[in-house]
Motif scaffolding. Structure first.
Motif, PDB file in Angstrom:
ATOM      1  N   PRO A 260       0.837  -1.204   0.000  1.00 36.46           N
ATOM      2  CA  PRO A 260       0.000   0.000   0.000  1.00 36.46           C
ATOM      3  C   PRO A 260       0.874   1.257   0.000  1.00 36.46           C
ATOM      4  N   LEU A 261       0.369   2.316  -0.606  1.00 36.96           N
ATOM      5  CA  LEU A 261       1.170   3.536  -0.759  1.00 36.96           C
ATOM      6  C   LEU A 261       1.627   4.114   0.570  1.00 36.96           C
ATOM      7  N   LEU A 262       0.764   4.055   1.575  1.00 40.49           N
ATOM      8  CA  LEU A 262       1.140   4.647   2.859  1.00 40.49           C
ATOM      9  C   LEU A 262       2.353   3.935   3.443  1.00 40.49           C
ATOM     10  N   GLU A 263       2.328   2.627   3.367  1.00 48.12           N
ATOM     11  CA  GLU A 263       3.465   1.848   3.876  1.00 48.12           C
ATOM     12  C   GLU A 263       4.731   2.168   3.065  1.00 48.12           C
ATOM     13  N   ALA A 264       4.576   2.227   1.743  1.00 48.68           N
ATOM     14  CA  ALA A 264       5.721   2.527   0.883  1.00 48.68           C
ATOM     15  C   ALA A 264       6.271   3.915   1.197  1.00 48.68           C
ATOM     16  N   HIS A 265       5.371   4.853   1.460  1.00 48.71           N
ATOM     17  CA  HIS A 265       5.771   6.222   1.797  1.00 48.71           C
ATOM     18  C   HIS A 265       6.493   6.234   3.143  1.00 48.71           C
ATOM     19  N   TYR A 266       5.915   5.547   4.108  1.00 46.03           N
ATOM     20  CA  TYR A 266       6.479   5.596   5.460  1.00 46.03           C
ATOM     21  C   TYR A 266       7.870   4.963   5.508  1.00 46.03           C
ATOM     22  N   TYR A 267       8.014   3.820   4.821  1.00 48.99           N
ATOM     23  CA  TYR A 267       9.294   3.112   4.867  1.00 48.99           C
ATOM     24  C   TYR A 267      10.215   3.466   3.694  1.00 48.99           C
ATOM     25  N   HIS A 268       9.796   4.444   2.908  1.00 40.69           N
ATOM     26  CA  HIS A 268      10.601   4.889   1.755  1.00 40.69           C
ATOM     27  C   HIS A 268      10.977   3.714   0.858  1.00 40.69           C
ATOM     28  N   THR A 269      10.020   2.867   0.547  1.00 37.26           N
ATOM     29  CA  THR A 269      10.344   1.767  -0.360  1.00 37.26           C
ATOM     30  C   THR A 269      10.149   2.238  -1.796  1.00 37.26           C
ATOM     31  N   GLY A 270      10.686   1.464  -2.700  1.00 35.54           N
ATOM     32  CA  GLY A 270      10.722   1.873  -4.099  1.00 35.54           C
ATOM     33  C   GLY A 270       9.363   2.125  -4.723  1.00 35.54           C
TER      34      GLY A 270
END
Ligand code: C2O
Length: 612
Positions: free
Chosen positions: A411-421
């Motif tokens: 999910p985008l929020l998780e990707a945003h929070y953990y700075h994933t690709g």
């Protein structure tokens, strides 16, 4: 007392002490269990499977006092991937609980559970909750009522005798999962069979001549009732009237407004309106009618249905009293868009301790043109008219970009929070449309050659980033691109100051002068009039990843959406905390499905849509 009767039996209330001062302020945890399952309901002579919470339609009322905490345990016994969104709840520093599949969380799969925890702070009035998967919100929804901390005596209006939610909705005889899939393929030939008030179809509908049950509000002469009106419908704005009675509008979207009196309420999907009604008519029976309005010709006319319930005095219904027939209100024309414009234009905020002033300095400006468009195979021009998905896909757009849910597992929020690709595989929402044209030229409504140049759109996971605390001004412009609809635009996580609205094309040179910077209403859903515009401002101060979209279900499913990413502020108090304990992330659950947004559990569905 009214509040007692509204309190659902399943709510367990645990009292704890927030502060240990001399006069302790009590904070309460309001806890619910939502069992989502399918059951059969029979209307219009037809047994129809519907997906509901706790066997109820509308679903349970969540009744809280400002400052309370809420925990909702969702047990998914339905065959669908679902999430529940707390529409209008600001979710301050708590984006994780916002309930948007693949944006803030992985969808809750069939036979899985998930607990939402959030606080309701700084808001009073009526909000609601609903599933955030295409179309299922038609049957998965309910009211969320927030009472003042200091009791009803602190209402900025006379204390009502009774409070009643009035939820306007649709009755569908079709499989809503299928309807959602069709809409995402640009097909919209599916329509509701009836409209409803509080889940009841009313006597304008019948099964072999036997009228359907209607909603009845029993009133005592002289008493005042607070109607908490919610439009949970998928497709239509409604006009609501009660014969012989007037409304005094006191709040909208859980923000108080200066009271004003009207005989008609206009309410678009996603909006809420709180209105007082005094039972001051001669004893009798009065119809309460909800009439969908729709864009006039040359827009495509679709089947939309009026529904009615009743306001009933004392013994006026008993046989043998010689009671006269119920009285009907005179409704606006179905194509009347001006009454809605006036209704929304009449709102001003009521000064209130929680109201912050309108920020004067603007950091970011967006001009967002809303309409339909087409995504065509690379290197080919669109072939308009056929709706043939091999040639083009009909999409709904903002500035010619149609939202595509993230194709990754995260999910985008998780990707945003953990700075994933995967957060980098997004596209910025353009601040302006790619071409300027006469946006509201009615000649663009029917399919014709003029649109060819204008309709070319792309599909992207479209986001817009904001520095923490930015003051953002957005002008939404409804266009005539292939339709002349209004657009109820909803922003998660923030309320917007509604500065001005108008018909036709927005013209900064003259329209800025009409901005209300003194007491504009604050809304989470702002109705952009048919072939008109609305100017709003909001402060991007709630860090997280927030959906912003049209609340017409077909517009949303077809991509009239974007994600607003609000960056962290400089301090812990202005930064998004880590996900709550037990929150399913990619890091701790490898069984998550990527296709929550698409509602179905079949993966093939996703890839064919993403492969456009
Ligand atoms: Cu009421 Cu994103 O929705």
């Amino acid at each position: 007392m009214a509040s007692q009767s509204l309190l659902p039996a399943v709510a367990i209330t645990i009292i704890s002490f927030l502060y240990t001062t001399a006069l302790p302020v009590t904070a309460v945890l309001v806890e619910h269990t939502f069992v989502v399952s399918q059951m059969n309901m029979t209307h219009l002579c037809k047994k129809t499977p519907v997906t509901v919470v706790n066997g109820q339609l509308p679903g349970p009322v969540i009744d809280v006092t400002e400052g309370d905490s809420v925990a909702v345990h969702v047990i998914n016994k339905s065959p669908y991937n679902i999430t529940i969104h707390w529409h209008g709840v600001k979710q301050w520093l708590n984006c994780w609980a916002d309930g948007v599949p693949m944006i803030t969380q992985p969808a809750i799969q069939p036979s899985h559970n998930f607990t939402y925890r959030f606080d309701v702070v700084g808001q009073e009035g009526t909000l609601w909750w609903h599933a955030h998967v295409p179309c299922l919100r038609a049957t998965l929804h309910g009211a969320l009522i927030i009472r003042p901390r200091n009791g009803v005596a602190s209402y900025p209006f006379p204390k009502p005798h009774k409070e009643v939610p009035i939820i306007i909705g649709d009755w569908w005889e079709m499989d809503l999962g299928q309807v959602g899939r069709n809409m995402m393929h640009g097909l919209f030939d599916d329509f509701a069979s009836a409209s409803t008030i509080n889940g009841k179809l009313g006597d304008l509908f019948n099964c072999s001549g036997t009228p359907e049950d209607g909603y009845v509000l029993d009133v005592e002469p002289g008493k005042t009732y607070l109607l908490r009106v919610i439009n949970a419908g998928l497709f239509s704005e409604f006009y609501l009237k009660i014969a012989g009675h007037k409304f005094t509008v006191v709040a909208a979207d859980a923000n108080y407004v200066s009271p004003y009196t009207t005989d008609v309420i206009a309410i678009a999907p996603g909006e809420t309106v709180d209105a007082l009604v005094v039972a001051d008519a001669p004893a009798g029976r009065y119809y309460m009618v909800a009439l969908p309005n729709q864009a006039p010709l040359p827009d495509t006319q679709t089947p939309e249905h009026a529904t009615r319930g009743m306001v009933r005095y004392g013994n006026s219904h008993l046989p043998g009293t010689g009671a006269p027939a119920p009285i009907s209100p005179k409704m606006p024309d179905q194509h009347d868009i001006v009454t809605s414009l006036y209704f929304h234009g009449n709102m001003t905020s009521r000064h209130h301790r929680q109201q912050s002033p309108v920020p004067v300095e603007v950091n970011e400006r967006l001009f967002i043109v809303l309409g339909l468009g087409a995504v065509c195979p690379q290197g080919r021009t669109c072939e308009r008219g056929a709706f043939d998905s091999s040639n083009n896909l009909l999409v709904a757009t903002m500035n010619n970009v149609s939202f595509q849910p993230p194709a990754t597992m995260t999910p985008l929020l998780e990707a945003h929070y953990y700075h994933t690709g995967s957060i980098n595989k997004t596209q910025e929402l353009p601040d302006r449309p790619p071409v300027l044209f006469n946006f509201t030229d009615p000649a663009l409504i029917p399919f014709g050659p003029k649109e060819r140049r204008l309709e070319q759109s792309s599909r992207e996971t479209v986001v817009r980033r904001f520095r923490h605390g930015s003051v953002v001004e957005m002008v939404f412009q409804s266009s005539a691109m292939l339709q002349g609809d209004s657009n109820p635009m909803h922003l998660h996580g923030h309320d917007m100051f509604v500065l001005a609205q108008g018909l036709g094309n927005y013209d900064a040179a003259k329209d800025v002068a009409s901005y209300n910077l003194l007491n504009p209403p604050m809304k989470n859903t702002v109705l952009v009039p048919n072939l008109g515009w609305v100017a709003v401002r909001f402060v991007a101060n709630n860090p997280g990843v927030w959906f912003m979209h049209c609340h017409y279900e077909f517009h949303l499913a077809m991509g009239m959406a974007a994600v607003f990413i609000v960056e962290d502020g400089p301090t812990v108090d202005t930064s998004l905390p880590p996900p709550p304990m037990g929150f399913p992330t990619r890091g701790n659950d490898h069984n998550l499905m990527p296709d929550g947004f698409y509602l179905q559990t079949k993966k093939s569905e996703t890839s064919s849509i993403n492969g456009i």
